[in-house]
Design an enzyme around this catalytic site. Structure first.
Site, PDB file in Angstrom:
ATOM      1  N   ARG A 146       0.795  -1.270   0.109  1.00  0.00           N
ATOM      2  CA  ARG A 146       0.083  -0.101  -0.130  1.00  0.00           C
ATOM      3  C   ARG A 146       0.930   1.311  -0.194  1.00  0.00           C
ATOM      4  O   ARG A 146       0.517   2.311   0.734  1.00  0.00           O
ATOM      5  CB  ARG A 146      -1.036  -0.054   1.303  1.00  0.00           C
ATOM      6  CG  ARG A 146      -2.033  -0.980   0.990  1.00  0.00           C
ATOM      7  CD  ARG A 146      -3.065  -0.525   0.137  1.00  0.00           C
ATOM      8  NE  ARG A 146      -4.315  -1.676  -0.119  1.00  0.00           N
ATOM      9  CZ  ARG A 146      -4.201  -2.661  -0.872  1.00  0.00           C
ATOM     10  NH1 ARG A 146      -3.133  -2.786  -1.519  1.00  0.00           N
ATOM     11  NH2 ARG A 146      -5.207  -3.380  -1.042  1.00  0.00           N
ATOM     12  N   TYR A 149      -0.945   4.427  -1.517  1.00  0.00           N
ATOM     13  CA  TYR A 149      -1.895   4.672  -1.027  1.00  0.00           C
ATOM     14  C   TYR A 149      -1.800   5.124   0.329  1.00  0.00           C
ATOM     15  O   TYR A 149      -2.266   6.327   0.915  1.00  0.00           O
ATOM     16  CB  TYR A 149      -2.710   3.528  -0.828  1.00  0.00           C
ATOM     17  CG  TYR A 149      -4.122   3.593  -0.076  1.00  0.00           C
ATOM     18  CD1 TYR A 149      -5.368   4.343  -1.011  1.00  0.00           C
ATOM     19  CD2 TYR A 149      -4.301   3.126   1.014  1.00  0.00           C
ATOM     20  CE1 TYR A 149      -6.446   4.417  -0.409  1.00  0.00           C
ATOM     21  CE2 TYR A 149      -5.768   3.131   1.451  1.00  0.00           C
ATOM     22  CZ  TYR A 149      -6.817   3.711   0.686  1.00  0.00           C
ATOM     23  OH  TYR A 149      -7.871   3.840   1.287  1.00  0.00           O
ATOM     24  N   ARG A 190     -11.213  -5.211  -5.817  1.00  0.00           N
ATOM     25  CA  ARG A 190      -9.798  -5.744  -5.753  1.00  0.00           C
ATOM     26  C   ARG A 190      -9.613  -7.264  -5.310  1.00  0.00           C
ATOM     27  O   ARG A 190      -8.721  -7.845  -5.906  1.00  0.00           O
ATOM     28  CB  ARG A 190      -9.267  -4.866  -4.443  1.00  0.00           C
ATOM     29  CG  ARG A 190      -9.076  -3.473  -4.585  1.00  0.00           C
ATOM     30  CD  ARG A 190      -8.331  -2.675  -3.510  1.00  0.00           C
ATOM     31  NE  ARG A 190      -9.003  -2.676  -2.362  1.00  0.00           N
ATOM     32  CZ  ARG A 190      -9.798  -1.534  -2.253  1.00  0.00           C
ATOM     33  NH1 ARG A 190     -10.267  -0.511  -3.414  1.00  0.00           N
ATOM     34  NH2 ARG A 190     -10.442  -1.055  -1.122  1.00  0.00           N
TER      35      ARG A 190
HETATM   36  N1  NAD Z   1     -13.113   0.383   1.392  1.00  0.00           N
HETATM   37  C1  NAD Z   1     -12.311   0.580   2.161  1.00  0.00           C
HETATM   38  O1  NAD Z   1     -11.752  -0.746   2.605  1.00  0.00           O
HETATM   39  C2  NAD Z   1     -11.543   1.783   2.741  1.00  0.00           C
HETATM   40  C3  NAD Z   1     -10.479   1.729   3.727  1.00  0.00           C
HETATM   41  C4  NAD Z   1     -10.083   2.998   3.990  1.00  0.00           C
HETATM   42  C5  NAD Z   1     -10.188   4.055   3.526  1.00  0.00           C
HETATM   43  N2  NAD Z   1     -11.208   4.007   2.525  1.00  0.00           N
HETATM   44  C6  NAD Z   1     -11.249   5.315   1.692  1.00  0.00           C
HETATM   45  O2  NAD Z   1     -12.733   5.474   1.655  1.00  0.00           O
HETATM   46  C7  NAD Z   1     -13.209   6.495   0.725  1.00  0.00           C
HETATM   47  C8  NAD Z   1     -14.195   5.741  -0.163  1.00  0.00           C
HETATM   48  O3  NAD Z   1     -13.776   4.247  -0.384  1.00  0.00           O
HETATM   49  P1  NAD Z   1     -15.033   2.970  -0.818  1.00  0.00           P
HETATM   50  O4  NAD Z   1     -14.042   1.816  -0.764  1.00  0.00           O
HETATM   51  O5  NAD Z   1     -15.993   3.327   0.394  1.00  0.00           O
HETATM   52  O6  NAD Z   1     -15.402   3.435  -2.084  1.00  0.00           O
HETATM   53  P2  NAD Z   1     -15.278   3.220  -3.651  1.00  0.00           P
HETATM   54  O7  NAD Z   1     -13.816   3.107  -3.775  1.00  0.00           O
HETATM   55  O8  NAD Z   1     -16.013   1.914  -3.899  1.00  0.00           O
HETATM   56  O9  NAD Z   1     -15.844   4.143  -4.543  1.00  0.00           O
HETATM   57  C9  NAD Z   1     -15.131   5.347  -4.674  1.00  0.00           C
HETATM   58  C10 NAD Z   1     -16.283   6.417  -5.197  1.00  0.00           C
HETATM   59  O10 NAD Z   1     -15.373   7.733  -5.692  1.00  0.00           O
HETATM   60  C11 NAD Z   1     -15.884   8.110  -7.081  1.00  0.00           C
HETATM   61  N3  NAD Z   1     -14.541   8.890  -7.581  1.00  0.00           N
HETATM   62  C12 NAD Z   1     -13.477   8.143  -7.973  1.00  0.00           C
HETATM   63  N4  NAD Z   1     -12.546   9.076  -8.620  1.00  0.00           N
HETATM   64  C13 NAD Z   1     -13.315  10.543  -8.316  1.00  0.00           C
HETATM   65  C14 NAD Z   1     -13.219  11.751  -8.877  1.00  0.00           C
HETATM   66  N5  NAD Z   1     -11.812  12.119  -9.387  1.00  0.00           N
HETATM   67  N6  NAD Z   1     -14.093  12.654  -8.457  1.00  0.00           N
HETATM   68  C15 NAD Z   1     -15.385  12.257  -8.091  1.00  0.00           C
HETATM   69  N7  NAD Z   1     -15.660  11.056  -7.655  1.00  0.00           N
HETATM   70  C16 NAD Z   1     -14.557  10.180  -7.784  1.00  0.00           C
HETATM   71  C17 NAD Z   1     -16.234   6.689  -7.659  1.00  0.00           C
HETATM   72  O11 NAD Z   1     -16.852   7.023  -8.859  1.00  0.00           O
HETATM   73  C18 NAD Z   1     -16.770   5.937  -6.702  1.00  0.00           C
HETATM   74  O12 NAD Z   1     -18.038   6.484  -6.549  1.00  0.00           O
HETATM   75  C19 NAD Z   1     -11.781   6.314  -0.390  1.00  0.00           C
HETATM   76  O13 NAD Z   1     -11.292   7.636  -0.073  1.00  0.00           O
HETATM   77  C20 NAD Z   1     -11.016   5.198   0.562  1.00  0.00           C
HETATM   78  O14 NAD Z   1      -9.711   5.457  -0.025  1.00  0.00           O
HETATM   79  C21 NAD Z   1     -11.839   3.004   1.912  1.00  0.00           C
END
Ligand code: NAD
Length: 247
Positions: A146, A149, A190
């Protein structure tokens, strides 16, 4: 009983799915007027069908001109929830310059653009709250594969603290949430894209001390708290919502 976010106007990015969508819905259910943005028009359309009172708008948060144009027509915004993020898999050796630039743009620059475009409105209002979605993979903890990230999510925590320090006197709070592994469409992708999806799923779950993934709703619940008047003395902090993975 009154709703916790009654009369608040809240702008959400990445609201089309996952944590962003669950949080937009939780804000809406707590009485807020929600402006939901995402780059994906299709998922926004679904959100609108499910919740007609949520305003939806296609917005690429990495597009400075589009962000400025959208934010310039907003009259008031009490809360900005920044959820845009992308997970690049690999160590520094698998991270090309284009991967570095892409992740930096999506994970950090998007939040810089959004915060910079909304802060003048909050300063004028003499109040505001910004919530950025970081990750446990950040300055909080190193995780294998990661690299970029974790680097960029560490930057989100730094950005959060810097804004909190600069605008505390203007009654503007800025906090971040650091989720552990949360079930979401991109997490499912993923898993599906890994060489052995069954094993990949087991590995993700095994590293979580609670033996399960988090739900997007469990992250949204903390976002509701930070956005609410229950959190008026809370700024510059990062709340880990990770099932104990960063202990
Ligand atoms: N899912 C996890 O395990 C996890 C863990 C820690 C942090 N996060 C963080 O939480 C946040 C959401 O992740 P998730 O996994 O719930 O959602 P996801 O990754 O499934 O969805 C991401 C969303 O962001 C939108 N997106 C991507 N690029 C964009 C842009 N340039 N402008 C506007 N929208 C855009 C996509 O269309 C999508 O709807 C992210 O910042 C991610 O890094 C997620």
């Amino acid at each position: 009983m009154s709703k916790r976010l009654e009369n608040k106007k809240i702008l959400v990015t990445a609201a089309g799915q996952g944590i962003g969508k669950a949080t937009a819905v939780a804000f809406h259910n707590e009485g807020a007027k929600v402006f939901a943005t995402d780059i994906n028009e299709k998922t926004l359309k679904t959100l609108k069908q499910e919740y007609p009172n949520i305003d939806v708008y296609k917005l690429d948060s990495t597009n400075k001109a589009a962000v400025e144009e959208y934010c310039s027509q907003l009259i008031t915004i009490d809360v900005l929830f920044n959820a845009v993020g992308f997970v690049h898999h690999g160590t520094i050796l698998e991270c090309d310059e284009k991967d570095w630039d892409f992740s930096s743009n999506v994970n950090v620059k998007s939040m810089y653009f959004m915060c910079k475009a909304i802060l003048p409105l909050m300063i004028k209002q003499k109040s505001g709250c910004i919530i950025n979605v970081a990750s446990c993979a950040s300055s909080l903890k190193g995780f294998p594969n990661r690299f970029v990230y974790g680097t960029t999510k560490g930057a989100v925590i730094g950005l959060t603290k810097a804004i909190a320090a600069d605008f505390v006197k203007q009654n503007i709070r800025c906090n971040s949430i650091a989720p552990g592994t949360v079930f979401s469409p991109s997490w499912q992708d993923r898993v599906n894209q890994s060489p052995d999806p069954v094993q990949a799923k087991k590995d993700f779950i095994a590293r979580q001390p609670m033996g399960r993934l988090g739900t997007a709703e469990e992250i949204a619940a903390v976002a509701v708290y930070l956005a609410s008047d229950d959190a008026t003395f809370t700024t510059g902090t990062t709340i880990s919502v990770d099932g104990g993975i960063s202990i």
